[in-house]
Design a protein around this motif. Structure first.
Motif, mmCIF file in Angstrom:
data_model
loop_
_atom_site.group_PDB
_atom_site.id
_atom_site.type_symbol
_atom_site.label_atom_id
_atom_site.label_comp_id
_atom_site.label_asym_id
_atom_site.label_seq_id
_atom_site.Cartn_x
_atom_site.Cartn_y
_atom_site.Cartn_z
ATOM 1 N N LYS A 205 7.692 6.552 -10.808
ATOM 2 C CA LYS A 205 6.455 6.337 -10.061
ATOM 3 C C LYS A 205 5.821 7.684 -9.763
ATOM 4 C CE LYS A 205 8.121 2.112 -7.998
ATOM 5 N NZ LYS A 205 8.482 1.392 -6.803
ATOM 6 N N GLN A 206 4.495 7.692 -9.722
ATOM 7 C CA GLN A 206 3.761 8.925 -9.462
ATOM 8 C C GLN A 206 2.576 8.618 -8.555
ATOM 9 O OE1 GLN A 206 2.382 10.767 -13.047
ATOM 10 N NE2 GLN A 206 2.224 12.766 -12.096
ATOM 11 N N VAL B 164 -16.173 12.547 -4.918
ATOM 12 C CA VAL B 164 -15.442 11.293 -5.113
ATOM 13 C C VAL B 164 -13.974 11.628 -4.887
ATOM 14 C CG1 VAL B 164 -14.811 9.479 -6.720
ATOM 15 C CG2 VAL B 164 -17.106 10.434 -6.789
ATOM 16 N N ARG B 165 -13.338 10.929 -3.928
ATOM 17 C CA ARG B 165 -11.923 11.160 -3.601
ATOM 18 C C ARG B 165 -11.145 9.869 -3.756
ATOM 19 N NH1 ARG B 165 -13.262 12.778 1.852
ATOM 20 N NH2 ARG B 165 -14.643 14.522 1.575
ATOM 21 N N PHE B 166 -9.929 9.980 -4.258
ATOM 22 C CA PHE B 166 -9.077 8.802 -4.379
ATOM 23 C C PHE B 166 -7.638 9.222 -4.630
ATOM 24 C CE2 PHE B 166 -10.935 9.773 -8.475
ATOM 25 C CZ PHE B 166 -9.847 9.769 -9.344
ATOM 26 N N ARG B 167 -6.722 8.270 -4.378
ATOM 27 C CA ARG B 167 -5.310 8.434 -4.705
ATOM 28 C C ARG B 167 -5.028 7.515 -5.884
ATOM 29 N NH1 ARG B 167 -2.942 11.593 -1.362
ATOM 30 N NH2 ARG B 167 -0.852 11.270 -2.114
ATOM 31 N N LEU B 168 -4.402 8.063 -6.903
ATOM 32 C CA LEU B 168 -4.055 7.298 -8.094
ATOM 33 C C LEU B 168 -2.542 7.152 -8.145
ATOM 34 C CD1 LEU B 168 -5.081 5.981 -10.728
ATOM 35 C CD2 LEU B 168 -4.718 8.183 -11.829
ATOM 36 N N HIS B 169 -2.097 5.909 -8.090
ATOM 37 C CA HIS B 169 -0.673 5.592 -8.168
ATOM 38 C C HIS B 169 -0.398 5.050 -9.568
ATOM 39 C CE1 HIS B 169 -0.703 5.739 -3.754
ATOM 40 N NE2 HIS B 169 -1.845 5.080 -3.863
ATOM 41 N N SER B 170 0.667 5.494 -10.182
ATOM 42 C CA SER B 170 1.039 4.973 -11.490
ATOM 43 C C SER B 170 2.550 4.767 -11.518
ATOM 44 C CB SER B 170 0.607 5.921 -12.609
ATOM 45 O OG SER B 170 1.211 7.179 -12.461
ATOM 46 N N LYS B 171 2.961 3.795 -12.311
ATOM 47 C CA LYS B 171 4.392 3.549 -12.480
ATOM 48 C C LYS B 171 4.622 2.995 -13.877
ATOM 49 C CE LYS B 171 4.570 -1.102 -10.504
ATOM 50 N NZ LYS B 171 5.227 -1.965 -9.540
ATOM 51 N N SER B 172 5.824 3.236 -14.367
ATOM 52 C CA SER B 172 6.169 2.732 -15.691
ATOM 53 C C SER B 172 6.393 1.226 -15.606
ATOM 54 C CB SER B 172 7.412 3.437 -16.218
ATOM 55 O OG SER B 172 8.500 3.226 -15.358
ATOM 56 N N CYS C 36 1.494 1.210 -18.858
ATOM 57 C CA CYS C 36 1.951 1.473 -17.498
ATOM 58 C C CYS C 36 1.047 0.735 -16.515
ATOM 59 C CB CYS C 36 1.958 2.971 -17.203
ATOM 60 S SG CYS C 36 0.333 3.717 -17.191
ATOM 61 N N PHE C 37 1.439 0.752 -15.262
ATOM 62 C CA PHE C 37 0.660 0.147 -14.189
ATOM 63 C C PHE C 37 -0.044 1.244 -13.400
ATOM 64 C CE2 PHE C 37 3.943 -3.126 -14.794
ATOM 65 C CZ PHE C 37 3.146 -4.249 -14.891
ATOM 66 N N VAL C 38 -1.269 0.963 -12.937
ATOM 67 C CA VAL C 38 -2.010 1.895 -12.085
ATOM 68 C C VAL C 38 -2.593 1.146 -10.897
ATOM 69 C CG1 VAL C 38 -2.618 3.523 -13.913
ATOM 70 C CG2 VAL C 38 -4.144 1.663 -13.385
ATOM 71 N N MET C 39 -2.796 1.889 -9.807
ATOM 72 C CA MET C 39 -3.436 1.349 -8.608
ATOM 73 C C MET C 39 -4.162 2.512 -7.927
ATOM 74 S SD MET C 39 -1.767 -0.601 -5.284
ATOM 75 C CE MET C 39 -0.460 0.580 -5.092
ATOM 76 N N MET C 40 -5.341 2.232 -7.382
ATOM 77 C CA MET C 40 -6.097 3.243 -6.665
ATOM 78 C C MET C 40 -6.224 2.855 -5.197
ATOM 79 S SD MET C 40 -9.077 4.522 -9.232
ATOM 80 C CE MET C 40 -10.005 5.075 -7.851
ATOM 81 N N THR C 41 -6.022 3.836 -4.327
ATOM 82 C CA THR C 41 -6.187 3.635 -2.893
ATOM 83 C C THR C 41 -6.987 4.809 -2.329
ATOM 84 O OG1 THR C 41 -4.085 4.748 -2.434
ATOM 85 C CG2 THR C 41 -4.021 2.342 -2.636
ATOM 86 N N ALA C 42 -7.433 4.670 -1.097
ATOM 87 C CA ALA C 42 -8.183 5.709 -0.372
ATOM 88 C C ALA C 42 -9.377 6.195 -1.185
ATOM 89 C CB ALA C 42 -7.270 6.871 0.016
#
Length: 182
Positions: free
Chosen positions: A153-154, A139-147, A78-84
């Motif tokens: 998408k999550q 430690v704070r973050f937003r984790l985005h994931s998608k198939s 899957c794909f992941v991305m971190m923001t904030a």
């Protein structure tokens, strides 16, 4: 007898049409459930792990490097991305530039570690001595994931607390996600 022949033909056509309609409904319901099962099977299952590792800068100065490593525990990549991404030491908040690109991670582990920042001894001692209004390290973050096929998408918010012990340990705090920070 003509009426019996007409009735028989019309009855047969009506039964055939009703059975075709029932078969169509059964096919639609089956396709709906198959699609739902397919999406559940191929959706990403990503769990973040916050690593706090000591780094010796020389002359006895130890700095703790904080990073986040997403683990794909699902059976498919899957794909992941971190923001904030933020590191908060006491009342001081340090922003980490967000990675705006998607990273592909395979199953059974991650292929990428996202850096968050570092904690020096001054920050740890200030938290231990109670010099801040909020005496903890977060430690704070937003984790985005998608198939891989973009069908699921999550987006999740995570907050971890770094316990200033020897060695430091990161503990997830899901109850703080809904809290409003001062």
């Amino acid at each position: 007898m003509e009426w019996l022949k007409t009735f028989s033909t019309d009855y047969a056509n009506a039964v055939t049409a009703a059975i075709a309609l029932i078969a169509l409904v059964i096919t639609a319901v089956t396709l709906y459930y198959l699609r739902r099962e397919y999406r559940a099977k191929y959706r990403p299952y990503v769990v973040p792990v916050v690593n706090v590792e000591p780094l010796d800068r020389g002359e006895g100065e130890i700095v703790y490097v904080v990073s986040v490593r997403p683990f794909n525990v699902g059976p498919h990549p899957c794909f992941v991305m971190m923001t904030a991404v933020q590191l908060q030491i006491g009342d001081e908040v340090y922003e980490t530039p967000s990675h705006k690109g998607w990273s592909l991670i395979g199953q059974s582990g991650a292929a990428y570690t996202f850096p968050v920042g570092h904690i020096n001894q001054n920050g740890i001692s200030a938290v231990r001595e109670g010099r801040y209004r909020l005496n903890r390290i977060e430690v704070r973050f937003r984790l985005h994931s998608k198939s891989v096929d973009d069908t699921h998408k999550q987006d999740q918010q995570f907050i971890f607390e770094v316990l200033a012990q020897n060695p430091p340990l990161a503990v997830i705090r899901p109850e703080w996600v809904s809290d409003t920070r001062p």
